[in-house]
Scaffold this motif. Structure first.
Motif, PDB file in Angstrom:
ATOM      1  N   TRP A 176       0.720  -1.172   0.442  1.00  0.00           N
ATOM      2  CA  TRP A 176      -0.122  -0.349  -0.531  1.00  0.00           C
ATOM      3  C   TRP A 176       0.786   1.508  -0.088  1.00  0.00           C
ATOM      4  O   TRP A 176       1.135   2.235  -0.697  1.00  0.00           O
ATOM      5  CB  TRP A 176      -1.203   0.023   1.484  1.00  0.00           C
ATOM      6  N   VAL A 177       1.968   1.227   0.803  1.00  0.00           N
ATOM      7  CA  VAL A 177       2.653   1.941   1.074  1.00  0.00           C
ATOM      8  C   VAL A 177       3.299   2.897  -0.803  1.00  0.00           C
ATOM      9  O   VAL A 177       3.557   3.524  -1.067  1.00  0.00           O
ATOM     10  CB  VAL A 177       3.984   1.863   2.205  1.00  0.00           C
ATOM     11  N   GLU A 178       3.953   1.359  -1.229  1.00  0.00           N
ATOM     12  CA  GLU A 178       4.828   1.841  -2.594  1.00  0.00           C
ATOM     13  C   GLU A 178       3.803   1.656  -3.758  1.00  0.00           C
ATOM     14  O   GLU A 178       3.858   3.135  -4.531  1.00  0.00           O
ATOM     15  CB  GLU A 178       4.682   0.518  -3.134  1.00  0.00           C
ATOM     16  N   PHE A 179       2.168   1.860  -3.661  1.00  0.00           N
ATOM     17  CA  PHE A 179       0.746   2.221  -4.044  1.00  0.00           C
ATOM     18  C   PHE A 179       1.074   3.808  -3.812  1.00  0.00           C
ATOM     19  O   PHE A 179       0.655   4.596  -5.199  1.00  0.00           O
ATOM     20  CB  PHE A 179      -0.277   1.425  -4.123  1.00  0.00           C
ATOM     21  N   LEU A 180       0.908   3.692  -3.288  1.00  0.00           N
ATOM     22  CA  LEU A 180       0.788   5.823  -2.530  1.00  0.00           C
ATOM     23  C   LEU A 180       1.236   6.745  -3.051  1.00  0.00           C
ATOM     24  O   LEU A 180       1.766   7.706  -3.075  1.00  0.00           O
ATOM     25  CB  LEU A 180       0.246   5.764  -1.088  1.00  0.00           C
ATOM     26  N   ASN A 181       2.693   6.374  -3.377  1.00  0.00           N
ATOM     27  CA  ASN A 181       3.950   6.852  -3.636  1.00  0.00           C
ATOM     28  C   ASN A 181       4.226   7.424  -5.079  1.00  0.00           C
ATOM     29  O   ASN A 181       4.688   8.334  -5.058  1.00  0.00           O
ATOM     30  CB  ASN A 181       5.364   5.793  -3.289  1.00  0.00           C
ATOM     31  N   GLN A 182       3.316   6.883  -5.645  1.00  0.00           N
ATOM     32  CA  GLN A 182       2.588   6.885  -7.158  1.00  0.00           C
ATOM     33  C   GLN A 182       1.910   8.649  -7.449  1.00  0.00           C
ATOM     34  O   GLN A 182       1.535   8.800  -6.342  1.00  0.00           O
ATOM     35  CB  GLN A 182       1.901   6.071  -7.942  1.00  0.00           C
ATOM     36  N   LYS A 183       2.408   9.614  -8.341  1.00  0.00           N
ATOM     37  CA  LYS A 183       2.218  10.832  -8.182  1.00  0.00           C
ATOM     38  C   LYS A 183       1.956  11.206  -7.230  1.00  0.00           C
ATOM     39  O   LYS A 183       1.264  12.357  -6.633  1.00  0.00           O
ATOM     40  CB  LYS A 183       1.229  10.807  -8.720  1.00  0.00           C
ATOM     41  N   GLN A 207       0.839  15.051  10.665  1.00  0.00           N
ATOM     42  CA  GLN A 207       1.346  14.413   9.512  1.00  0.00           C
ATOM     43  C   GLN A 207       2.376  13.606   9.186  1.00  0.00           C
ATOM     44  O   GLN A 207       3.707  12.999   9.663  1.00  0.00           O
ATOM     45  CB  GLN A 207       2.571  16.108   9.302  1.00  0.00           C
ATOM     46  N   ARG A 208       2.088  13.152   8.096  1.00  0.00           N
ATOM     47  CA  ARG A 208       2.246  12.014   7.740  1.00  0.00           C
ATOM     48  C   ARG A 208       2.930  11.350   6.233  1.00  0.00           C
ATOM     49  O   ARG A 208       3.145  12.237   4.988  1.00  0.00           O
ATOM     50  CB  ARG A 208       0.961  10.790   8.240  1.00  0.00           C
ATOM     51  N   PRO A 209       3.431  10.453   6.366  1.00  0.00           N
ATOM     52  CA  PRO A 209       4.386  10.507   4.752  1.00  0.00           C
ATOM     53  C   PRO A 209       3.086  10.487   3.913  1.00  0.00           C
ATOM     54  O   PRO A 209       3.810  11.162   2.770  1.00  0.00           O
ATOM     55  CB  PRO A 209       4.914   9.251   4.928  1.00  0.00           C
ATOM     56  N   HIS A 210       2.070  10.159   4.030  1.00  0.00           N
ATOM     57  CA  HIS A 210       0.955  10.357   2.604  1.00  0.00           C
ATOM     58  C   HIS A 210      -0.136  11.135   3.212  1.00  0.00           C
ATOM     59  O   HIS A 210      -0.615  11.595   3.116  1.00  0.00           O
ATOM     60  CB  HIS A 210       0.716   9.062   2.168  1.00  0.00           C
ATOM     61  N   LYS A 211      -0.355  11.771   3.999  1.00  0.00           N
ATOM     62  CA  LYS A 211      -0.721  13.376   4.549  1.00  0.00           C
ATOM     63  C   LYS A 211      -0.124  14.269   5.745  1.00  0.00           C
ATOM     64  O   LYS A 211       0.688  14.138   5.831  1.00  0.00           O
ATOM     65  CB  LYS A 211      -2.105  12.654   5.565  1.00  0.00           C
TER      66      LYS A 211
END
Ligand code: GLC
Ligand code: MG
Length: 507
Positions: A176-183, A207-211
């Motif tokens: 899931w982390v890998e997927f979210l790294n896109q764009k 504040q999170r890596p994807h938020k």
């Protein structure tokens, strides 16, 4: 050594018998069930071994200490950490938001949550999946777990669907982390948002890596969202901006969010041929809206749902009969939805006034454990009568020669518990005393016996105590209306949850 059918219950004192180096036998975690509920004792001093006899080799020898594999790091690995705790498809998968959905912050007694807990553990834990989906970061999620009597979910989705973890050990889903790294480029997001004075940054834990999260006033929210979306698009980013609770603004990768995280999980289950028979999503605010747009799922917006969610529903899903707006608040609304959609039992054992009346067609060990602990709460709160009948029933369900290994390590005869039971009547009257059980997992170990492992919690005032408990229940020759008899009970303080004075812990 008690014999249970073709099996033996063995309770060695490992340090004494086998020397300090040998912390556990070679077969740990014990292959007690296909779902693998073998466990390490947190203290490491005492173990209960349930050994099966095998036609050709009666009992397997214990290997030498040198051949033992190293113990796992966290001592909380009882439950498989991947998605496959269940061998088959889940009967029901509940995906619930926490704040103002599962957890009612306006109810200091936590009654609806405790009612849900009892229902889940008595009727669903063994064959269903509990998923929490929260906007909170792992830090704030763990804080909430300390504040409220929450169950342990099978899967935890945090930070508005940007972090998915499995099991007690909360193992992250790297895919899931890998997927979210896109764009996704966090730096561009912080750069652009800094140009909006209307936005106030939330605490650093959120504040999170994807938020990236802010507060923004309700009357300014729509204009800010529009302008910001345009800016970020110009910078080549594909983001999702979500407004919740009339104050929180989250910026996430387009592929993230609570709904997308659920879709991802459902896809994984499908690939394994284990799509849940039914899925119920539960929420109250803006970041939950996506959950309700996942095809096929049932949905409940709790009665206290926020305006932004109700507006989203009116505009996007008002003709979907699989979504209801409950008349009950928070977890009570979830129970209401289970009943409304006929997803399974919807009467919490906490709503059953006379527990001795609730006879089941078949003995059900999980129900038995929930009922017993609930009765204990009512007894100590003096909410049931102090009648000789109850005491006689209590005596009848405790096997006279059975042993209770108290968390302090002291052994007591179950047959002697009646006295202690008599004296503790009403000792918690008028206090905010509550008992709940978590992760009640039975394993049938004989034609008429079950080994049930669960966490038992007690809250008295501000003090919370918890024990990892293993009980052996039997229906052999049972004639008492209560159902199963308690043959053996073994308790160990849960990490950091033991008292300084353990005299007040009874069972
Ligand atoms: C939780 C989070 C916060 C987020 C909000 C809405 O309160 O802590 O960061 O903005 O949920 O999603
Ligand atoms: Mg909420």
């Amino acid at each position: 050594m008690p014999r249970i059918g073709s099996q033996y219950l063995l309770q060695p004192i490992i340090n004494n018998c086998l020397g300090p180096k040998l912390a556990r036998p070679s077969s740990f975690p014990l292959p007690l069930s296909p779902s693998g509920s073998g466990s390490y004792p947190p203290g490491g001093e005492r173990l209960i071994l349930l050994l099966r006899t095998h036609p050709s080799s009666p009992i397997r020898p214990i290997a030498s200490a040198a051949s033992l594999p190293p113990p796992p790091t966290p001592n909380e690995v009882h439950i498989k950490v991947t998605m496959d705790r269940l061998a088959d498809a889940a009967h029901l998968m509940i995906v619930s938001d926490l704040d103002h959905t599962m957890v009612d912050h306006h109810d200091p007694e936590n009654m609806s949550l405790l009612r849900f807990n009892a229902l889940w553990e008595a009727n669903y834990r063994d064959n269903s999946l509990l998923v929490f989906s929260t906007g909170r970061s792992p830090t704030l999620y763990k804080e909430l777990r300390k504040e409220k009597p929450m169950l342990t979910p099978d899967i935890t989705i945090m930070s508005v669907g940007t972090e998915i973890t499995y099991g007690n050990a909360m193992v992250p889903d790297d895919g899931w982390v890998e997927f979210l790294n896109q764009k996704w480029d966090r730096k561009i997001v912080t750069e652009e948002t800094s140009k909006f004075p209307e936005l106030t940054l939330q605490s650093h834990t959120e504040q999170r890596p994807h938020k990236v999260s802010f507060y923004v006033q309700k009357d300014k929210a729509q204009d800010v969202i529009k302008a910001l979306a345009a800016r970020l698009e110009e910078r080549g980013l594909d983001v999702k901006i979500i407004y919740s609770g009339g104050m929180d603004l989250d910026i996430l990768p387009q592929g993230a969010g609570k709904g997308q995280a659920l879709a991802y999980l459902l896809k994984k289950f499908k690939a394994e041929g284990k799509s849940p028979n039914n899925t119920l999503v539960c929420g109250d605010s803006g970041n939950d809206a996506e959950l309700f747009s996942i095809p096929e799922v049932y949905g409940v917006m709790v009665s206290n749902a926020q305006e932004e969610l109700l507006q989203w529903h009116a505009a996007n899903a008002k003709d979907n009969s699989k979504i209801i707006h409950a008349t009950e608040r928070c977890a009570a609304g979830i129970i209401q939805a289970i009943g409304h959609f006929n997803l399974g039992p919807s009467v919490s054992p906490r709503d059953v006034t006379d527990l001795s009346d609730s006879k089941l067609e078949d003995f059900d060990p999980a129900y038995e454990v929930v009922k017993f602990n609930l009765f204990f709460e009512r007894w100590r709160r003096a909410e049931v009568e102090k009648s000789e009948l109850y005491l006689a029933n209590m005596k009848a369900v405790c096997c006279p020669s059975g042993v209770l290994v108290h968390p302090s390590g002291i052994e007591k005869l179950l047959g002697d518990c009646e006295n202690a039971f008599r004296t503790c009547y009403g000792d918690q009257q008028g206090k905010s005393y509550r008992v709940w059980v978590d992760q009640v997992l039975p394993t049938q170990v004989g034609s008429d016996s079950w080994l049930v492992k669960y966490k038992k919690w007690e809250l008295s005032g501000e003090k919370q105590k918890g024990c990892l408990t293993t009980v052996l229940l039997s229906s052999k020759g049972v004639s008492v209306p209560e159902g199963l008899t308690w043959v053996h009970v073994h308790q160990t303080w849960l990490d950091g949850a033991g008292p300084t004075d353990d005299s007040s812990w009874f069972f």
